[in-house]
Scaffold this motif. Structure first.
Motif, PDB file in Angstrom:
ATOM      1  N   ASP A  58      -9.342  -6.167 -10.738  1.00 29.42           N
ATOM      2  CA  ASP A  58      -8.225  -7.113 -10.718  1.00 29.42           C
ATOM      3  C   ASP A  58      -6.878  -6.403 -10.900  1.00 29.42           C
ATOM      4  O   ASP A  58      -5.841  -6.957 -10.557  1.00 29.42           O
ATOM      5  CB  ASP A  58      -8.401  -8.168 -11.812  1.00 29.42           C
ATOM      6  CG  ASP A  58      -9.553  -9.113 -11.512  1.00 29.42           C
ATOM      7  OD1 ASP A  58     -10.036  -9.135 -10.354  1.00 29.42           O
ATOM      8  OD2 ASP A  58      -9.980  -9.846 -12.431  1.00 29.42           O
ATOM      9  N   TRP A  72       0.344   0.671   3.769  1.00 27.84           N
ATOM     10  CA  TRP A  72       0.542  -0.239   2.639  1.00 27.84           C
ATOM     11  C   TRP A  72       1.913  -0.066   1.982  1.00 27.84           C
ATOM     12  O   TRP A  72       2.261  -0.829   1.076  1.00 27.84           O
ATOM     13  CB  TRP A  72      -0.574  -0.062   1.615  1.00 27.84           C
ATOM     14  CG  TRP A  72      -1.910  -0.554   2.106  1.00 27.84           C
ATOM     15  CD1 TRP A  72      -2.136  -1.606   2.936  1.00 27.84           C
ATOM     16  CD2 TRP A  72      -3.180  -0.017   1.793  1.00 27.84           C
ATOM     17  NE1 TRP A  72      -3.473  -1.752   3.161  1.00 27.84           N
ATOM     18  CE2 TRP A  72      -4.151  -0.787   2.463  1.00 27.84           C
ATOM     19  CE3 TRP A  72      -3.612   1.051   1.013  1.00 27.84           C
ATOM     20  CZ2 TRP A  72      -5.508  -0.531   2.390  1.00 27.84           C
ATOM     21  CZ3 TRP A  72      -4.969   1.311   0.925  1.00 27.84           C
ATOM     22  CH2 TRP A  72      -5.903   0.524   1.598  1.00 27.84           C
ATOM     23  N   GLN A 127       3.195  -0.556  -1.913  1.00 24.33           N
ATOM     24  CA  GLN A 127       2.137  -1.200  -2.688  1.00 24.33           C
ATOM     25  C   GLN A 127       0.952  -0.266  -2.933  1.00 24.33           C
ATOM     26  O   GLN A 127      -0.127  -0.713  -3.307  1.00 24.33           O
ATOM     27  CB  GLN A 127       1.646  -2.453  -1.956  1.00 24.33           C
ATOM     28  CG  GLN A 127       2.705  -3.518  -1.790  1.00 24.33           C
ATOM     29  CD  GLN A 127       3.165  -4.046  -3.142  1.00 24.33           C
ATOM     30  OE1 GLN A 127       2.363  -4.354  -4.014  1.00 24.33           O
ATOM     31  NE2 GLN A 127       4.474  -4.138  -3.321  1.00 24.33           N
ATOM     32  N   SER A 128       1.143   1.043  -2.711  1.00 23.16           N
ATOM     33  CA  SER A 128       0.051   1.993  -2.905  1.00 23.16           C
ATOM     34  C   SER A 128       0.590   3.325  -3.412  1.00 23.16           C
ATOM     35  O   SER A 128       1.784   3.591  -3.381  1.00 23.16           O
ATOM     36  CB  SER A 128      -0.699   2.200  -1.587  1.00 23.16           C
ATOM     37  OG  SER A 128       0.142   2.832  -0.639  1.00 23.16           O
ATOM     38  N   ASN A 183      -4.391   1.100  -4.457  1.00 21.16           N
ATOM     39  CA  ASN A 183      -3.766  -0.015  -3.753  1.00 21.16           C
ATOM     40  C   ASN A 183      -3.495  -1.128  -4.758  1.00 21.16           C
ATOM     41  O   ASN A 183      -4.403  -1.562  -5.462  1.00 21.16           O
ATOM     42  CB  ASN A 183      -4.705  -0.503  -2.645  1.00 21.16           C
ATOM     43  CG  ASN A 183      -4.115  -1.620  -1.832  1.00 21.16           C
ATOM     44  OD1 ASN A 183      -3.124  -2.239  -2.193  1.00 21.16           O
ATOM     45  ND2 ASN A 183      -4.742  -1.891  -0.706  1.00 21.16           N
ATOM     46  N   TYR A 184      -2.231  -1.586  -4.792  1.00 25.47           N
ATOM     47  CA  TYR A 184      -1.841  -2.645  -5.726  1.00 25.47           C
ATOM     48  C   TYR A 184      -1.677  -3.997  -5.034  1.00 25.47           C
ATOM     49  O   TYR A 184      -1.297  -4.969  -5.674  1.00 25.47           O
ATOM     50  CB  TYR A 184      -0.528  -2.264  -6.425  1.00 25.47           C
ATOM     51  CG  TYR A 184      -0.602  -0.982  -7.203  1.00 25.47           C
ATOM     52  CD1 TYR A 184      -1.317  -0.900  -8.399  1.00 25.47           C
ATOM     53  CD2 TYR A 184       0.029   0.166  -6.745  1.00 25.47           C
ATOM     54  CE1 TYR A 184      -1.378   0.275  -9.117  1.00 25.47           C
ATOM     55  CE2 TYR A 184      -0.022   1.350  -7.465  1.00 25.47           C
ATOM     56  CZ  TYR A 184      -0.726   1.396  -8.642  1.00 25.47           C
ATOM     57  OH  TYR A 184      -0.784   2.569  -9.351  1.00 25.47           O
ATOM     58  N   LEU A 185      -1.936  -4.083  -3.739  1.00 26.89           N
ATOM     59  CA  LEU A 185      -1.800  -5.354  -3.022  1.00 26.89           C
ATOM     60  C   LEU A 185      -2.724  -6.393  -3.636  1.00 26.89           C
ATOM     61  O   LEU A 185      -3.919  -6.164  -3.784  1.00 26.89           O
ATOM     62  CB  LEU A 185      -2.153  -5.177  -1.538  1.00 26.89           C
ATOM     63  CG  LEU A 185      -1.156  -4.392  -0.699  1.00 26.89           C
ATOM     64  CD1 LEU A 185      -1.744  -4.094   0.676  1.00 26.89           C
ATOM     65  CD2 LEU A 185       0.137  -5.161  -0.551  1.00 26.89           C
ATOM     66  N   GLY A 186      -2.189  -7.512  -4.009  1.00 20.08           N
ATOM     67  CA  GLY A 186      -2.993  -8.584  -4.594  1.00 20.08           C
ATOM     68  C   GLY A 186      -3.470  -8.302  -6.004  1.00 20.08           C
ATOM     69  O   GLY A 186      -4.265  -9.053  -6.550  1.00 20.08           O
ATOM     70  N   ALA A 187      -3.031  -7.207  -6.608  1.00 22.75           N
ATOM     71  CA  ALA A 187      -3.468  -6.854  -7.967  1.00 22.75           C
ATOM     72  C   ALA A 187      -2.534  -7.483  -8.992  1.00 22.75           C
ATOM     73  O   ALA A 187      -1.404  -7.864  -8.690  1.00 22.75           O
ATOM     74  CB  ALA A 187      -3.486  -5.340  -8.134  1.00 22.75           C
ATOM     75  N   LYS A 188      -3.023  -7.549 -10.223  1.00 29.01           N
ATOM     76  CA  LYS A 188      -2.248  -8.160 -11.306  1.00 29.01           C
ATOM     77  C   LYS A 188      -1.517  -7.105 -12.137  1.00 29.01           C
ATOM     78  O   LYS A 188      -1.174  -7.344 -13.281  1.00 29.01           O
ATOM     79  CB  LYS A 188      -3.180  -8.970 -12.207  1.00 29.01           C
ATOM     80  CG  LYS A 188      -3.847 -10.118 -11.486  1.00 29.01           C
ATOM     81  CD  LYS A 188      -4.837 -10.836 -12.370  1.00 29.01           C
ATOM     82  CE  LYS A 188      -5.547 -11.922 -11.607  1.00 29.01           C
ATOM     83  NZ  LYS A 188      -6.588 -12.562 -12.392  1.00 29.01           N
ATOM     84  N   THR A 246      -7.059  -1.338  -6.784  1.00 26.87           N
ATOM     85  CA  THR A 246      -8.214  -1.017  -5.937  1.00 26.87           C
ATOM     86  C   THR A 246      -8.156   0.472  -5.638  1.00 26.87           C
ATOM     87  O   THR A 246      -7.108   1.001  -5.248  1.00 26.87           O
ATOM     88  CB  THR A 246      -8.184  -1.838  -4.624  1.00 26.87           C
ATOM     89  OG1 THR A 246      -8.159  -3.217  -4.954  1.00 26.87           O
ATOM     90  CG2 THR A 246      -9.409  -1.558  -3.783  1.00 26.87           C
ATOM     91  N   ALA A 255     -12.971  -2.156  -6.246  1.00 24.77           N
ATOM     92  CA  ALA A 255     -11.881  -3.110  -6.441  1.00 24.77           C
ATOM     93  C   ALA A 255     -11.942  -3.657  -7.858  1.00 24.77           C
ATOM     94  O   ALA A 255     -13.011  -4.004  -8.356  1.00 24.77           O
ATOM     95  CB  ALA A 255     -12.005  -4.245  -5.435  1.00 24.77           C
TER      96      ALA A 255
END
Length: 187
Positions: A132, A152, A155-156, A165-170, A135, A130
């Motif tokens: 920032d 997902w 978001q992936s 995976n881009y969930l919660g990523a900046k 992931t 993972a």
């Protein structure tokens, strides 16, 4: 002691318990004679003797020392064994290193492969790093990777057994194709 003497021993124990609980007729005099009930009980024991705990109770189970050593268990749980990534699939660290080499941001990388196992998220992945920005998941087969990527949704991104995976990523949606291009360039 035989089975035939058990009723007599039981009766004796009841008599002793009753006389002990009710007191005696000696009025506290030290030289009082014993009561007739304690002398005339047919027990097979010498006069004045009472059965000991070992004679009245069934035999105790063997001690731990007689049973052998106690099994020692490890102080910590056994290590999680993750499934192997497929041959030819890039490893999660290899993908992160390729992103760095291409000038893409991958701040604060953390190996979170333990989250793949049953004590973590239980996703069944082989490797997980993972950052920032993104992931990186590596699965043991393409079917598992495809199932997770579908879960997902948008978001992936999946290529073979690797899922980004881009969930919660900046990472902005405009920068995501750059990461996907680097992943597609890996063998």
């Amino acid at each position: 002691m035989t089975i035939r003497s058990l009723p007599a021993v039981g009766a004796l124990l009841v008599v002793v318990a009753l006389t002990a609980g009710c007191g005696s007729d000696d009025d506290g005099r030290p030289n009082a004679a014993p009561s007739a009930s304690s002398e005339s009980a047919p027990t097979g024991l010498p006069t004045g003797a009472s059965p000991t705990a070992s004679e009245a109770a069934p035999p105790a189970p063997p001690s731990a020392a007689a049973q052998g050593p106690t099994e020692r268990r490890p102080a910590s749980p056994p290590p999680v064994v993750l499934p192997q990534r497929p041959a030819g699939a890039p490893g999660a660290q290899q993908v992160v290193n390729a992103f760095k080499a291409a000038g893409l941001k991958v701040p604060h990388p953390k190996d979170r492969s333990v989250d793949c196992g049953p004590d973590g998220l239980g996703l069944g992945c082989s490797e997980l790093i993972a950052t920032d920005a993104v992931t990186v998941y590596v699965f043991p087969d393409e079917t598992s990777a495809s199932d997770i990527a579908e879960t997902w949704g948008g978001q992936s991104y999946r290529r073979g057994a690797v899922v980004l995976n881009y969930l919660g990523a900046k990472t902005s949606a405009a920068d995501r194709p750059r990461y996907e291009k680097v992943l597609n360039g890996l063998r």
